[in-house]
Write a protein that holds these residues in place. Sequence first.
Motif, PDB file in Angstrom:
ATOM      1  N   THR A   1      -0.291 -12.713   5.336  1.00 43.27           N
ATOM      2  CA  THR A   1       0.359 -12.780   4.025  1.00 43.27           C
ATOM      3  C   THR A   1       1.811 -13.222   4.179  1.00 43.27           C
ATOM      4  OG1 THR A   1      -1.075 -11.098   3.049  1.00 43.27           O
ATOM      5  CG2 THR A   1       1.103 -11.371   2.055  1.00 43.27           C
ATOM      6  N   GLU A   2       2.508 -12.637   5.152  1.00 44.53           N
ATOM      7  CA  GLU A   2       3.921 -12.970   5.349  1.00 44.53           C
ATOM      8  C   GLU A   2       4.092 -14.377   5.902  1.00 44.53           C
ATOM      9  OE1 GLU A   2       5.584  -9.601   7.468  1.00 44.53           O
ATOM     10  OE2 GLU A   2       4.740  -8.247   5.967  1.00 44.53           O
ATOM     11  N   TRP A   3       3.134 -14.807   6.736  1.00 42.44           N
ATOM     12  CA  TRP A   3       3.166 -16.195   7.224  1.00 42.44           C
ATOM     13  C   TRP A   3       3.003 -17.162   6.047  1.00 42.44           C
ATOM     14  CZ3 TRP A   3      -0.871 -19.656   6.502  1.00 42.44           C
ATOM     15  CH2 TRP A   3      -0.688 -20.923   7.063  1.00 42.44           C
ATOM     16  N   ALA A   4       2.041 -16.889   5.196  1.00 44.64           N
ATOM     17  CA  ALA A   4       1.795 -17.762   4.047  1.00 44.64           C
ATOM     18  C   ALA A   4       3.017 -17.822   3.131  1.00 44.64           C
ATOM     19  CB  ALA A   4       0.570 -17.283   3.273  1.00 44.64           C
ATOM     20  N   ALA A   5       3.603 -16.675   2.843  1.00 39.34           N
ATOM     21  CA  ALA A   5       4.763 -16.623   1.952  1.00 39.34           C
ATOM     22  C   ALA A   5       5.923 -17.464   2.478  1.00 39.34           C
ATOM     23  CB  ALA A   5       5.205 -15.179   1.757  1.00 39.34           C
ATOM     24  N   ALA A   6       6.009 -17.598   3.797  1.00 38.83           N
ATOM     25  CA  ALA A   6       7.113 -18.340   4.410  1.00 38.83           C
ATOM     26  C   ALA A   6       6.801 -19.824   4.606  1.00 38.83           C
ATOM     27  CB  ALA A   6       7.462 -17.713   5.755  1.00 38.83           C
TER      28      ALA A   6
ATOM     29  N   VAL B   1      -7.829   0.788  -5.577  1.00 41.44           N
ATOM     30  CA  VAL B   1      -8.389  -0.549  -5.785  1.00 41.44           C
ATOM     31  C   VAL B   1      -7.814  -1.469  -4.706  1.00 41.44           C
ATOM     32  CG1 VAL B   1      -8.606  -2.501  -7.367  1.00 41.44           C
ATOM     33  CG2 VAL B   1      -8.582  -0.159  -8.275  1.00 41.44           C
ATOM     34  N   LEU B   2      -8.693  -2.136  -3.960  1.00 40.35           N
ATOM     35  CA  LEU B   2      -8.275  -3.009  -2.871  1.00 40.35           C
ATOM     36  C   LEU B   2      -8.088  -4.434  -3.382  1.00 40.35           C
ATOM     37  CD1 LEU B   2     -10.617  -1.738  -0.010  1.00 40.35           C
ATOM     38  CD2 LEU B   2      -8.396  -0.889  -0.711  1.00 40.35           C
ATOM     39  N   LEU B   3      -6.973  -5.055  -3.030  1.00 44.55           N
ATOM     40  CA  LEU B   3      -6.638  -6.393  -3.502  1.00 44.55           C
ATOM     41  C   LEU B   3      -5.666  -7.041  -2.536  1.00 44.55           C
ATOM     42  CD1 LEU B   3      -3.913  -6.228  -6.244  1.00 44.55           C
ATOM     43  CD2 LEU B   3      -4.746  -4.173  -5.163  1.00 44.55           C
ATOM     44  N   PRO B   4      -5.566  -8.358  -2.542  1.00 46.99           N
ATOM     45  CA  PRO B   4      -4.568  -9.002  -1.683  1.00 46.99           C
ATOM     46  C   PRO B   4      -3.166  -8.826  -2.242  1.00 46.99           C
ATOM     47  CG  PRO B   4      -5.759 -10.634  -2.963  1.00 46.99           C
ATOM     48  CD  PRO B   4      -6.413  -9.322  -3.255  1.00 46.99           C
ATOM     49  N   SER B   5      -2.180  -8.858  -1.355  1.00 44.28           N
ATOM     50  CA  SER B   5      -0.778  -8.868  -1.786  1.00 44.28           C
ATOM     51  C   SER B   5      -0.322 -10.288  -2.077  1.00 44.28           C
ATOM     52  CB  SER B   5       0.109  -8.243  -0.701  1.00 44.28           C
ATOM     53  OG  SER B   5       1.471  -8.368  -1.025  1.00 44.28           O
TER      54      SER B   5
ATOM     55  N   ALA C   1      -4.509   3.692 -11.568  1.00 44.64           N
ATOM     56  CA  ALA C   1      -5.056   3.649 -10.210  1.00 44.64           C
ATOM     57  C   ALA C   1      -4.005   3.158  -9.217  1.00 44.64           C
ATOM     58  CB  ALA C   1      -6.292   2.759 -10.172  1.00 44.64           C
ATOM     59  N   LYS C   2      -4.344   3.238  -7.936  1.00 45.06           N
ATOM     60  CA  LYS C   2      -3.427   2.854  -6.868  1.00 45.06           C
ATOM     61  C   LYS C   2      -3.881   1.549  -6.222  1.00 45.06           C
ATOM     62  CE  LYS C   2      -1.860   4.303  -2.257  1.00 45.06           C
ATOM     63  NZ  LYS C   2      -2.029   5.299  -1.175  1.00 45.06           N
ATOM     64  N   PRO C   3      -3.004   0.510  -6.225  1.00 48.31           N
ATOM     65  CA  PRO C   3      -3.353  -0.723  -5.530  1.00 48.31           C
ATOM     66  C   PRO C   3      -3.170  -0.558  -4.018  1.00 48.31           C
ATOM     67  CG  PRO C   3      -1.210  -0.955  -6.590  1.00 48.31           C
ATOM     68  CD  PRO C   3      -1.721   0.416  -6.937  1.00 48.31           C
ATOM     69  N   VAL C   4      -4.163  -0.972  -3.246  1.00 47.04           N
ATOM     70  CA  VAL C   4      -4.084  -0.934  -1.788  1.00 47.04           C
ATOM     71  C   VAL C   4      -4.175  -2.374  -1.307  1.00 47.04           C
ATOM     72  CG1 VAL C   4      -5.178  -0.134   0.343  1.00 47.04           C
ATOM     73  CG2 VAL C   4      -5.132   1.359  -1.676  1.00 47.04           C
ATOM     74  N   PHE C   5      -3.141  -2.822  -0.603  1.00 42.01           N
ATOM     75  CA  PHE C   5      -3.027  -4.239  -0.269  1.00 42.01           C
ATOM     76  C   PHE C   5      -3.747  -4.600   1.031  1.00 42.01           C
ATOM     77  CE2 PHE C   5       0.774  -3.336  -2.900  1.00 42.01           C
ATOM     78  CZ  PHE C   5       0.449  -4.167  -3.965  1.00 42.01           C
ATOM     79  N   VAL C   6      -4.475  -5.720   0.960  1.00 44.92           N
ATOM     80  CA  VAL C   6      -5.289  -6.212   2.071  1.00 44.92           C
ATOM     81  C   VAL C   6      -4.746  -7.581   2.493  1.00 44.92           C
ATOM     82  CG1 VAL C   6      -7.620  -6.905   2.766  1.00 44.92           C
ATOM     83  CG2 VAL C   6      -7.306  -5.006   1.157  1.00 44.92           C
TER      84      VAL C   6
ATOM     85  N   ALA D   1     -12.704  -8.666   6.999  1.00 48.38           N
ATOM     86  CA  ALA D   1     -12.580  -7.724   8.119  1.00 48.38           C
ATOM     87  C   ALA D   1     -11.476  -6.711   7.852  1.00 48.38           C
ATOM     88  CB  ALA D   1     -12.306  -8.482   9.417  1.00 48.38           C
ATOM     89  N   GLU D   2     -10.358  -7.174   7.296  1.00 45.55           N
ATOM     90  CA  GLU D   2      -9.258  -6.270   6.951  1.00 45.55           C
ATOM     91  C   GLU D   2      -9.638  -5.383   5.767  1.00 45.55           C
ATOM     92  OE1 GLU D   2      -6.139  -5.752   8.439  1.00 45.55           O
ATOM     93  OE2 GLU D   2      -7.202  -6.805  10.023  1.00 45.55           O
ATOM     94  N   LEU D   3     -10.394  -5.953   4.841  1.00 47.28           N
ATOM     95  CA  LEU D   3     -10.866  -5.190   3.680  1.00 47.28           C
ATOM     96  C   LEU D   3     -11.646  -3.960   4.137  1.00 47.28           C
ATOM     97  CD1 LEU D   3     -11.612  -4.927   0.596  1.00 47.28           C
ATOM     98  CD2 LEU D   3     -13.580  -6.382   1.118  1.00 47.28           C
ATOM     99  N   LYS D   4     -12.550  -4.168   5.060  1.00 44.88           N
ATOM    100  CA  LYS D   4     -13.413  -3.085   5.549  1.00 44.88           C
ATOM    101  C   LYS D   4     -12.586  -1.924   6.101  1.00 44.88           C
ATOM    102  CE  LYS D   4     -17.074  -4.625   7.616  1.00 44.88           C
ATOM    103  NZ  LYS D   4     -18.026  -5.132   8.646  1.00 44.88           N
ATOM    104  N   LYS D   5     -11.468  -2.249   6.768  1.00 43.02           N
ATOM    105  CA  LYS D   5     -10.624  -1.219   7.392  1.00 43.02           C
ATOM    106  C   LYS D   5      -9.873  -0.371   6.363  1.00 43.02           C
ATOM    107  CE  LYS D   5      -9.734  -4.082  11.470  1.00 43.02           C
ATOM    108  NZ  LYS D   5      -8.676  -4.850  12.200  1.00 43.02           N
ATOM    109  N   LYS D   6      -9.675  -0.915   5.148  1.00 43.47           N
ATOM    110  CA  LYS D   6      -8.852  -0.226   4.143  1.00 43.47           C
ATOM    111  C   LYS D   6      -9.661   0.680   3.209  1.00 43.47           C
ATOM    112  CE  LYS D   6      -4.850  -2.225   5.214  1.00 43.47           C
ATOM    113  NZ  LYS D   6      -3.921  -3.003   4.400  1.00 43.47           N
ATOM    114  N   ILE D   7     -10.972   0.683   3.338  1.00 41.34           N
ATOM    115  CA  ILE D   7     -11.817   1.474   2.434  1.00 41.34           C
ATOM    116  C   ILE D   7     -11.704   2.963   2.760  1.00 41.34           C
ATOM    117  CG2 ILE D   7     -14.214   1.985   1.783  1.00 41.34           C
ATOM    118  CD1 ILE D   7     -14.794  -1.008   2.139  1.00 41.34           C
ATOM    119  N   THR D   8     -11.534   3.767   1.710  1.00 38.10           N
ATOM    120  CA  THR D   8     -11.527   5.229   1.842  1.00 38.10           C
ATOM    121  C   THR D   8     -12.488   5.807   0.813  1.00 38.10           C
ATOM    122  OG1 THR D   8      -9.822   5.743   0.184  1.00 38.10           O
ATOM    123  CG2 THR D   8      -9.043   5.075   2.379  1.00 38.10           C
TER     124      THR D   8
END
Length: 360
Positions: A328-333, A79-83, A98-103, A115-122
């Motif tokens: 994500t890391e920029w936002a967190a900071a 399952v694709l989701l944001p971190s 299920a397995k969370p896959v972070f986008v 755009a990042e979502l598309k790259k993570k699809i399997t």
Amino acid sequence: MKIPVNLPYLGKEEVAEVNSVLRSGGLTSSANLGGKNVREFERRVCSFIKSKYAVAVNSGTAALQAALYSLDIKQGDEVLLPSFTFVATANSVVSVGAKPVFVDILRENYTMDPAELKKKITRRTKAIIPVHLYGNVAYMDEISEIASKNNIAVIEDAAQSMGSTYKGRQTGTLSEIGCFSLYAAKVMTSGEGGVIVTSNKNIWEKLLMIRNHGMVHGYDTRVLGLNFRLPEINAAIAKVQMKKLPAFLRARQKNAKILTELLSGLDIVLPSERKGVKVNWYLYTIATKLRDKMMKALNEGGVGAAVYYATPVHKTPYYAKKIKLPNTEWAAANVLSLPVQPMVKQKDLQRMAKIMRKTI
């Protein structure tokens, strides 16, 4: 804090409804359609959200879990989701095996980057959970198109976005299933609670079973379910809050507009609404390199500025994923959320702006 970032806004009407439930003795119901207050709350949700069906549950997390169960997401699925979200989004995925896959996210509004979502699809990807973070609306046109092309289900995590719209449509209705939270700090509350919306009758009927141990009539479990029922007391509060919600949203919108005017010209990233989007202003979130210094000054001045979320899910000790999610890391900071909830007055907003101007 003198000015909390968020808190429940309750009155005599909610107290009267709770007392009515207590006097009746009907604190909950295991009926397939729920108790009287649950049913009334669900009707009001459908009217406001413009969905055919609503299923009240006992938390936003339970809403996500039940939605995943309804789509038969299971062991081995991804399952694709944001971190960059509250951990409940990922925990709900793990809870069904299920397995969370972070986008990664977009800096523009802190929601999933298509755009990042598309790259993570399997081939194992079975669902996508975009999060309408802070009340900002995820890029659902792009996400839905990607999902449709790959035959992947979409569940909107609309926990923070009750009242946010895109092209006049409420979040939660931009895909087949939407999940809201009714936690005490949200734009409206039932204390603890959640609600799932859908216009798919088959999914609705399945969700009714899932929230009540898979049962329809008595002990006739037909699908895997748990006790996700919303108690009558909580539903009684929620049905009153639904009536008040439009006024709550107007107050937040007014405060957000004033705060934007007061902070204009400062070297900070202010939140904004993209074309076609109306934000509920659950959290008015800025970004600044001076985040920690600014938060300290605001807190010392009695302003409940807070960070959502300083630790992305993939960096928490439980998940501890060694992946690169730069936005994500920029936002967190850098992010900092400021109070615009209905009890905030113009003088409070002016005080916030004054403190922030002194900090920069």
